[in-house]
Design an enzyme around this catalytic site. Sequence first.
Site, PDB file in Angstrom:
ATOM      1  N   PRO A   1       9.632  -5.522 -20.449  1.00 61.53           N
ATOM      2  CA  PRO A   1       9.363  -5.754 -19.124  1.00 61.53           C
ATOM      3  C   PRO A   1       8.986  -5.014 -17.680  1.00 61.53           C
ATOM      4  CG  PRO A   1      11.457  -4.697 -20.050  1.00 61.53           C
ATOM      5  CD  PRO A   1      10.898  -4.685 -21.151  1.00 61.53           C
ATOM      6  N   ASP A   2       8.007  -5.682 -17.383  1.00 60.07           N
ATOM      7  CA  ASP A   2       7.079  -5.056 -16.560  1.00 60.07           C
ATOM      8  C   ASP A   2       8.693  -4.502 -14.973  1.00 60.07           C
ATOM      9  OD1 ASP A   2       7.958  -6.985 -14.594  1.00 60.07           O
ATOM     10  OD2 ASP A   2       5.997  -8.346 -14.242  1.00 60.07           O
ATOM     11  N   PHE A   3       7.892  -3.724 -13.338  1.00 65.04           N
ATOM     12  CA  PHE A   3       8.975  -3.827 -12.742  1.00 65.04           C
ATOM     13  C   PHE A   3       9.157  -4.409 -11.860  1.00 65.04           C
ATOM     14  CE2 PHE A   3       7.491   1.504 -13.027  1.00 65.04           C
ATOM     15  CZ  PHE A   3       8.462   1.235 -13.766  1.00 65.04           C
ATOM     16  N   ARG A   4       7.954  -5.401 -11.411  1.00 64.83           N
ATOM     17  CA  ARG A   4       8.538  -5.932  -9.856  1.00 64.83           C
ATOM     18  C   ARG A   4       8.476  -7.846 -10.661  1.00 64.83           C
ATOM     19  NH1 ARG A   4       5.777  -1.616  -8.971  1.00 64.83           N
ATOM     20  NH2 ARG A   4       6.263  -0.663  -7.664  1.00 64.83           N
TER      21      ARG A   4
ATOM     22  N   GLN B   1      -2.627   1.598 -16.083  1.00 61.43           N
ATOM     23  CA  GLN B   1      -1.267   2.300 -15.164  1.00 61.43           C
ATOM     24  C   GLN B   1       0.240   2.340 -16.336  1.00 61.43           C
ATOM     25  OE1 GLN B   1      -0.915   0.661 -11.113  1.00 61.43           O
ATOM     26  NE2 GLN B   1      -2.128  -0.563 -12.287  1.00 61.43           N
ATOM     27  N   ASN B   2      -0.241   1.588 -17.485  1.00 60.11           N
ATOM     28  CA  ASN B   2       0.717   1.099 -18.349  1.00 60.11           C
ATOM     29  C   ASN B   2       1.362   2.979 -19.165  1.00 60.11           C
ATOM     30  OD1 ASN B   2       1.060  -0.822 -17.938  1.00 60.11           O
ATOM     31  ND2 ASN B   2       0.490  -1.967 -19.342  1.00 60.11           N
TER      32      ASN B   2
ATOM     33  N   ASP C   1       2.389   2.680 -22.164  1.00 58.75           N
ATOM     34  CA  ASP C   1       3.147   2.101 -23.836  1.00 58.75           C
ATOM     35  C   ASP C   1       1.802   2.236 -24.486  1.00 58.75           C
ATOM     36  OD1 ASP C   1       0.897   0.388 -22.818  1.00 58.75           O
ATOM     37  OD2 ASP C   1       2.198  -1.382 -22.699  1.00 58.75           O
TER      38      ASP C   1
ATOM     39  N   HIS D   1      -1.128   6.656 -14.959  1.00 61.57           N
ATOM     40  CA  HIS D   1      -0.235   7.657 -15.570  1.00 61.57           C
ATOM     41  C   HIS D   1       0.667   7.877 -16.562  1.00 61.57           C
ATOM     42  CE1 HIS D   1       0.824   4.553 -12.174  1.00 61.57           C
ATOM     43  NE2 HIS D   1       0.410   4.834 -11.337  1.00 61.57           N
TER      44      HIS D   1
ATOM     45  N   CYS E   1       9.750  20.467 -20.705  1.00 63.21           N
ATOM     46  CA  CYS E   1      10.952  21.259 -19.818  1.00 63.21           C
ATOM     47  C   CYS E   1      10.801  22.156 -18.267  1.00 63.21           C
ATOM     48  CB  CYS E   1      11.656  23.167 -20.148  1.00 63.21           C
ATOM     49  SG  CYS E   1      12.386  23.607 -19.496  1.00 63.21           S
TER      50      CYS E   1
ATOM     51  N   CYS F   1      10.989  26.133 -17.906  1.00 61.19           N
ATOM     52  CA  CYS F   1      10.569  26.459 -18.332  1.00 61.19           C
ATOM     53  C   CYS F   1       8.893  26.111 -18.842  1.00 61.19           C
ATOM     54  CB  CYS F   1      11.052  27.429 -19.925  1.00 61.19           C
ATOM     55  SG  CYS F   1      10.984  26.539 -21.055  1.00 61.19           S
TER      56      CYS F   1
ATOM     57  N   GLY G   1      -2.534  -8.377 -14.592  1.00 61.92           N
ATOM     58  CA  GLY G   1      -1.274  -8.093 -14.883  1.00 61.92           C
ATOM     59  C   GLY G   1      -0.700  -6.974 -13.946  1.00 61.92           C
ATOM     60  N   THR G   2      -1.501  -6.536 -12.717  1.00 64.66           N
ATOM     61  CA  THR G   2      -0.629  -5.654 -11.861  1.00 64.66           C
ATOM     62  C   THR G   2      -0.536  -6.151 -10.338  1.00 64.66           C
ATOM     63  OG1 THR G   2      -1.275  -3.738 -10.805  1.00 64.66           O
ATOM     64  CG2 THR G   2      -2.523  -4.496 -11.116  1.00 64.66           C
TER      65      THR G   2
HETATM   66  P1  CNA Z   1       4.524  -4.321 -11.492  1.00 63.24           P
HETATM   67  O1  CNA Z   1       4.907  -4.184  -9.775  1.00 63.24           O
HETATM   68  O2  CNA Z   1       5.745  -5.009 -12.370  1.00 63.24           O
HETATM   69  O3  CNA Z   1       3.663  -6.051 -11.700  1.00 63.24           O
HETATM   70  C1  CNA Z   1       3.141  -6.849 -12.716  1.00 63.24           C
HETATM   71  C2  CNA Z   1       2.483  -8.183 -12.086  1.00 63.24           C
HETATM   72  O4  CNA Z   1       1.736  -8.236 -13.083  1.00 63.24           O
HETATM   73  C3  CNA Z   1       3.228  -8.769 -11.617  1.00 63.24           C
HETATM   74  O5  CNA Z   1       2.298  -9.152 -10.578  1.00 63.24           O
HETATM   75  C4  CNA Z   1       3.220  -9.981 -12.002  1.00 63.24           C
HETATM   76  O6  CNA Z   1       3.556 -11.793 -12.276  1.00 63.24           O
HETATM   77  C5  CNA Z   1       1.795  -9.691 -13.136  1.00 63.24           C
HETATM   78  N1  CNA Z   1       2.561 -10.191 -14.941  1.00 63.24           N
HETATM   79  C6  CNA Z   1       3.786  -9.830 -15.265  1.00 63.24           C
HETATM   80  N2  CNA Z   1       2.876 -10.603 -16.562  1.00 63.24           N
HETATM   81  C7  CNA Z   1       2.043 -11.201 -16.777  1.00 63.24           C
HETATM   82  C8  CNA Z   1       1.424 -12.623 -17.431  1.00 63.24           C
HETATM   83  N3  CNA Z   1       1.755 -12.252 -18.876  1.00 63.24           N
HETATM   84  N4  CNA Z   1       0.134 -12.711 -17.530  1.00 63.24           N
HETATM   85  C9  CNA Z   1      -0.266 -12.539 -16.080  1.00 63.24           C
HETATM   86  N5  CNA Z   1       0.198 -11.311 -14.859  1.00 63.24           N
HETATM   87  C10 CNA Z   1       1.936 -11.317 -15.529  1.00 63.24           C
HETATM   88  O7  CNA Z   1       3.604  -3.160 -12.272  1.00 63.24           O
HETATM   89  P2  CNA Z   1       2.408  -2.890 -12.464  1.00 63.24           P
HETATM   90  O8  CNA Z   1       1.804  -2.004 -13.718  1.00 63.24           O
HETATM   91  O9  CNA Z   1       1.675  -3.615 -11.359  1.00 63.24           O
HETATM   92  O10 CNA Z   1       3.418  -1.300 -11.766  1.00 63.24           O
HETATM   93  C11 CNA Z   1       2.270  -0.361 -11.878  1.00 63.24           C
HETATM   94  C12 CNA Z   1       3.692   0.441 -12.807  1.00 63.24           C
HETATM   95  C13 CNA Z   1       4.745  -0.436 -13.228  1.00 63.24           C
HETATM   96  C14 CNA Z   1       2.974   1.461 -13.090  1.00 63.24           C
HETATM   97  O11 CNA Z   1       3.318   2.935 -12.833  1.00 63.24           O
HETATM   98  C15 CNA Z   1       3.396   1.293 -15.146  1.00 63.24           C
HETATM   99  O12 CNA Z   1       3.824   2.369 -15.408  1.00 63.24           O
HETATM  100  C16 CNA Z   1       4.865   1.128 -14.577  1.00 63.24           C
HETATM  101  N6  CNA Z   1       5.597   0.178 -15.833  1.00 63.24           N
HETATM  102  C17 CNA Z   1       4.514   0.201 -17.130  1.00 63.24           C
HETATM  103  C18 CNA Z   1       5.144  -0.579 -18.136  1.00 63.24           C
HETATM  104  C19 CNA Z   1       3.895  -0.782 -19.650  1.00 63.24           C
HETATM  105  O13 CNA Z   1       3.599  -0.052 -19.852  1.00 63.24           O
HETATM  106  N7  CNA Z   1       4.414  -1.414 -20.243  1.00 63.24           N
HETATM  107  C20 CNA Z   1       6.053  -1.781 -18.172  1.00 63.24           C
HETATM  108  C21 CNA Z   1       7.030  -1.728 -16.704  1.00 63.24           C
HETATM  109  C22 CNA Z   1       6.316  -0.646 -16.117  1.00 63.24           C
END
Ligand code: CNA
Length: 296
Positions: free
Chosen positions: A55-58, A130-131, A133, A150, A158, A161, A230-231
Amino acid sequence: GEDEGAFSRFGTGDVESLAAHSKIHTFGDLLRELETAQNIVVLCGAGISTSLGIPDFRSADGLYKSLDLESLGLSDPQEVFDLEVFDQDPTPFYRVASKVMMPTQALISPTHAFLKLLQDKGKLLRIYTQNIDDLEHIAGIEESKMVQCHGAFHMATCRQCGAKVTCESLRPEIVAGEIPMCRRKRCEGVIKPDIVFFGEALPDRFRHMVRSDIIMGGPTPKVDLFLCLGTSLKVSPACDIAKQVPLGVPRVYINREPSARFYFDISLCGESDLAVQAICEGMGWDLSHPQMKPMD
Ligand code: CNA
């Protein structure tokens, strides 16, 4: 934190002058740019991994909406990843950490495979991800081509320490929703994965690379095409790259919904896996990759 600045949100000039310098208006223009580009800068986020079930965040089905804030004792979902909150009480973070921890299954999305393809074609200058994973690594992106803005779930530290352990060694505790404690004698510190929380600085490499790839880069900046995938572009300073791109360098956005805050010459709105598939078809590129999840 969230960058809500109303001014200069589009960066390097106003929308009219940015649009006047635009070299791409159509999908065909984009393919032509990809043909000649030699220094593509990519900014990507959680949206390139959602098709793998991470899952993403938003998004509507993202992590933020799935949190029960009341039971976590929080008022805002971002507090889960806030350093000050963590140091007061790491419980909320460790109650959700298993959901964001690195997947055990080394599968990549077609979008990751596309990024690897750009590298194979000699067109990739840098990926700013920014991922956390680490799937760009699994896809075969070279260390030198990558900036993990990130961090990632590799090592953990820790808070008391400074002892370092691998995140893998914490997996059993994280999966059980427990708080991993320092294993050193007489230390009672809490261990925190080395991912960048709100309130923490990004790695130095981020600033250095942005400067040489985008801002200075010699007489002319190196970047010749900017791809953003995808951000939501809501986390600063990573998202600020999108307004630091020099005038005249094409800016492309591939995301489910368009951006209201940053200027792009072209936005491909929808699933990123489908967009990169269409691009590869247009370019005559073979997207297949041994670890790629098959397209739905
Ligand atoms: P976000 O804010 O959750 O935004 C994700 C964006 O991607 C949104 O605009 C969605 O509409 C869009 N989106 C989602 N799925 C798809 C898809 N299949 N195709 C096209 N667009 C899509 O996440 P951001 O990365 O912008 O925010 C930054 C944070 C989220 C970072 O610091 C990450 O560490 C953090 N994050 C990372 C992961 C991961 O590593 N996979 C997972 C969840 C959150």
